[in-house]
Design a protein around this motif. Structure first.
Motif, short mmCIF file in Angstrom:
data_model
loop_
_atom_site.label_atom_id
_atom_site.label_comp_id
_atom_site.label_asym_id
_atom_site.label_seq_id
_atom_site.Cartn_x
_atom_site.Cartn_y
_atom_site.Cartn_z
N GLN A 264 0.80 -1.22 0.00
CA GLN A 264 0.00 0.00 0.00
C GLN A 264 0.84 1.28 0.00
O GLN A 264 0.31 2.36 -0.21
CB GLN A 264 -0.92 0.02 1.23
CG GLN A 264 -1.80 -1.21 1.37
CD GLN A 264 -2.62 -1.48 0.12
OE1 GLN A 264 -3.11 -0.55 -0.53
NE2 GLN A 264 -2.77 -2.75 -0.21
N GLY B 68 -2.40 2.93 -2.55
CA GLY B 68 -3.55 3.44 -1.80
C GLY B 68 -3.19 4.40 -0.70
O GLY B 68 -3.85 5.44 -0.53
N PHE C 47 -4.32 8.22 -0.47
CA PHE C 47 -5.09 8.68 0.67
C PHE C 47 -4.43 9.90 1.31
O PHE C 47 -5.09 10.88 1.67
CB PHE C 47 -5.21 7.55 1.70
CG PHE C 47 -6.02 7.90 2.92
CD1 PHE C 47 -7.38 7.66 2.93
CD2 PHE C 47 -5.43 8.46 4.04
CE1 PHE C 47 -8.15 7.98 4.05
CE2 PHE C 47 -6.18 8.79 5.15
CZ PHE C 47 -7.55 8.55 5.15
N TRP D 105 -3.15 2.22 10.94
CA TRP D 105 -4.24 2.48 9.99
C TRP D 105 -5.33 3.33 10.60
O TRP D 105 -5.96 4.15 9.92
CB TRP D 105 -4.81 1.16 9.47
CG TRP D 105 -3.93 0.51 8.45
CD1 TRP D 105 -3.30 -0.70 8.54
CD2 TRP D 105 -3.56 1.04 7.18
NE1 TRP D 105 -2.57 -0.94 7.41
CE2 TRP D 105 -2.71 0.11 6.56
CE3 TRP D 105 -3.87 2.22 6.50
CZ2 TRP D 105 -2.15 0.32 5.29
CZ3 TRP D 105 -3.32 2.44 5.24
CH2 TRP D 105 -2.48 1.49 4.65
N GLY E 151 -5.37 -1.45 -3.84
CA GLY E 151 -5.30 -0.12 -3.23
C GLY E 151 -5.53 0.98 -4.24
O GLY E 151 -6.25 1.95 -3.99
N MET F 19 -9.32 1.07 -5.33
CA MET F 19 -10.18 1.63 -4.29
C MET F 19 -9.94 3.13 -4.15
O MET F 19 -10.89 3.91 -3.98
CB MET F 19 -9.96 0.92 -2.97
CG MET F 19 -10.37 -0.55 -2.99
SD MET F 19 -10.24 -1.37 -1.38
CE MET F 19 -11.68 -0.71 -0.54
N ALA F 20 -8.65 3.54 -4.22
CA ALA F 20 -8.36 4.97 -4.13
C ALA F 20 -8.90 5.71 -5.35
O ALA F 20 -9.47 6.80 -5.23
CB ALA F 20 -6.85 5.18 -4.01
N TYR G 23 -12.41 5.51 0.16
CA TYR G 23 -11.38 5.61 1.19
C TYR G 23 -11.82 5.05 2.54
O TYR G 23 -11.00 4.48 3.27
CB TYR G 23 -10.95 7.08 1.34
CG TYR G 23 -10.17 7.57 0.15
CD1 TYR G 23 -8.92 7.05 -0.13
CD2 TYR G 23 -10.70 8.54 -0.71
CE1 TYR G 23 -8.19 7.51 -1.22
CE2 TYR G 23 -9.98 8.99 -1.80
CZ TYR G 23 -8.72 8.47 -2.06
OH TYR G 23 -8.01 8.90 -3.13
N TYR H 74 -11.55 1.44 2.22
CA TYR H 74 -10.12 1.11 2.10
C TYR H 74 -9.47 1.02 3.48
O TYR H 74 -8.81 0.03 3.80
CB TYR H 74 -9.44 2.18 1.25
CG TYR H 74 -7.94 2.07 1.16
CD1 TYR H 74 -7.35 1.05 0.42
CD2 TYR H 74 -7.11 2.97 1.83
CE1 TYR H 74 -5.97 0.94 0.33
CE2 TYR H 74 -5.72 2.86 1.75
CZ TYR H 74 -5.16 1.85 0.99
OH TYR H 74 -3.80 1.74 0.92
#
Length: 436
Positions: free
Chosen positions: A233, A237, A241, A295, A368, A371-372, A377, A380
């Motif tokens: 990631q 992602g 983010f 996270w 990642g 999804m991004a 998010y 994610y």
């Protein structure tokens, strides 16, 4: 550990550190080089990055068997030559086909080098020194990458393609230095090492034996989740983010990446002293909890856009926490793979685990990134929190299958030594004349 084993290990570690140093010159700038400097576009740059993973996935299923049949030295040297050719090829290539071909050679070479070096480290260490040996390898890798990246940033000039040729030439030369260093290694001739070099017949059925090893299968599943949720990631992602949701600048993202490396370099040997006598499964479970906090911190950083300083601190803390977790894993995961492996299949087990890592590093950025790209998010971050908690659960479950020697080799060795000493005392006592 014998003097010969220590000398061989030091030479392997030095060559590995110089190779990582060369990697650091090019890794941060590869995407920009292909897409902008060579004017081949972002799509070609993406193909080049994917080619690294594909090349690794092609060669790794075969690498373990060759290592166990022929030994790791010739395999490692072949890998360094392939990597050197691929690196220099990237520096000179000016078309899509040449860039992709060079990336394939580089990716295959690096993929072959990793399990070969891991097997050499296993041969040059003992169960009680193995954790420290792999921790040193991880420390030198990160230090080399960090220093190389800093120096490469000073030499690079996006308006001057020749500056990138110099970077790739340095990387290529460092691979050749690694090859020369390990070519001069003489693996110590002790029974343990000789037993680890099998005949062709004994290496057959390696994959069948591996799949029958439930503890190793569980470790591979655990490794996939681990590499997917962390390493997979960093450049996809999590970076998206950080920029899109936390709203930090690319320069601040660079600081966050530096915090990750700094945490590893500063914490590695402090952490090693804390974990090398602990149960390996519980250390891995603790890493899962640390990454869960990481996270959560990343998610919270996206919820406080008005407090930019707080959000930035949280995001940098995320990368630093990942680094602490990585420093805990380096003396744990690779030695555990080695201790699970039968002596005749050390190369097979190392290659299988490297294959799992490459699969996770191929799937992780893809998931990642998707999804991004879709703005998912919340889902994610939630997915990665679940993955991190899953790491803890999987580690504790795997621990039930590990022997004391696999869980805590230092404690097991001390217990054996204590038992042997007691036996000697009892024997000496039995031999003493009895006074009447």
């Amino acid at each position: 550990m014998t003097t010969a084993m220590g000398a061989a290990l030091r030479r392997i570690q030095l060559g590995n550190a110089l190779s990582a140093f060369g990697n650091g010159f090019t890794v941060p700038f590869l995407f920009i080089y292909v897409s902008q400097v060579r004017n081949l576009g972002a799509s070609t740059a993406g193909i080049v990055l994917a080619t690294f993973a594909v090349a690794a996935l092609v060669v790794l299923p075969l690498t373990g068997r060759v290592i166990d049949r022929r030994g790791p030295l010739p395999v490692a040297i072949a890998g360094t030559v392939s990597a050197a050719i691929g690196s220099m090829g990237l520096g000179l290539a000016d078309s899509q086909s040449l860039v992709v071909a060079a990336a394939a050679a580089l990716g295959a070479g690096i993929a072959v080098i990793q399990p070969s070096l891991a097997t050499m480290i296993v041969w040059c260490s003992t169960p009680t020194t193995r954790s420290r040996a792999f921790a040193m390898q991880f420390f030198l890798n990160n230090l080399g990458l960090g220093v190389g990246g800093l120096l490469g940033g000073q030499l690079v000039d996006t308006s001057d393609p020749s500056s990138f040729v110099r970077l790739f030439a340095i990387e290529s030369a460092m691979f050749l230095v690694l090859g020369a260093a390990i070519a001069t290694v003489r693996l110590p001739k002790v029974p343990k090492v000789e037993d680890a070099v099998p005949t062709d017949e004994s290496a057959k059925g390696g994959w069948r034996s591996l799949f029958a090893d439930r503890a190793m299968v569980q470790l591979c599943v655990l490794g996939f989740v681990m590499f997917f949720a962390c390493y997979g990631q960093f450049e996809s992602g999590l970076a998206a983010f950080a920029v899109e949701v936390t709203r930090i600048s690319p320069a601040t993202l660079g600081i966050a990446l530096a915090a990750n490396t700094a945490a590893i370099v500063l914490a590695q040997f402090v952490v090693l002293k804390l974990v090398e006598r602990r149960r390996r499964s519980r250390v891995i479970a603790l890493v899962g909890l640390i990454w869960t906090v990481a996270w959560i911190a990343a998610g919270v950083s996206g919820l406080v856009p008005g407090a930019h300083g707080v959000a930035t601190a949280l995001l940098i803390s995320t990368y630093a926490l990942f680094g602490i977790g990585e420093s805990m894993l380096s003396p744990t995961m690779a030695p555990l793979v080695a201790d699970l492996a039968p002596a005749r299949l050390v190369g097979q087990y190392n290659s299988a685990f490297a294959l799992v890592k490459q699969l996770a590093l191929a799937v992780g950025p893809a998931v990642g990134g998707l999804m991004a790209g879709g703005g998912m998010y919340v889902a994610y971050i939630a997915m990665l929190i679940v993955c991190s908690l899953g790491i803890s659960a999987l580690a504790l479950r795997m621990g039930r299958r590990l022997t004391p020697e696999q869980e805590t080799p230092l404690r097991a060795s001390a217990a054996r030594t204590g038992t042997a000493e007691k036996a000697v005392v009892v024997e000496e006592t039995d031999r003493m004349p009895v006074s009447v």
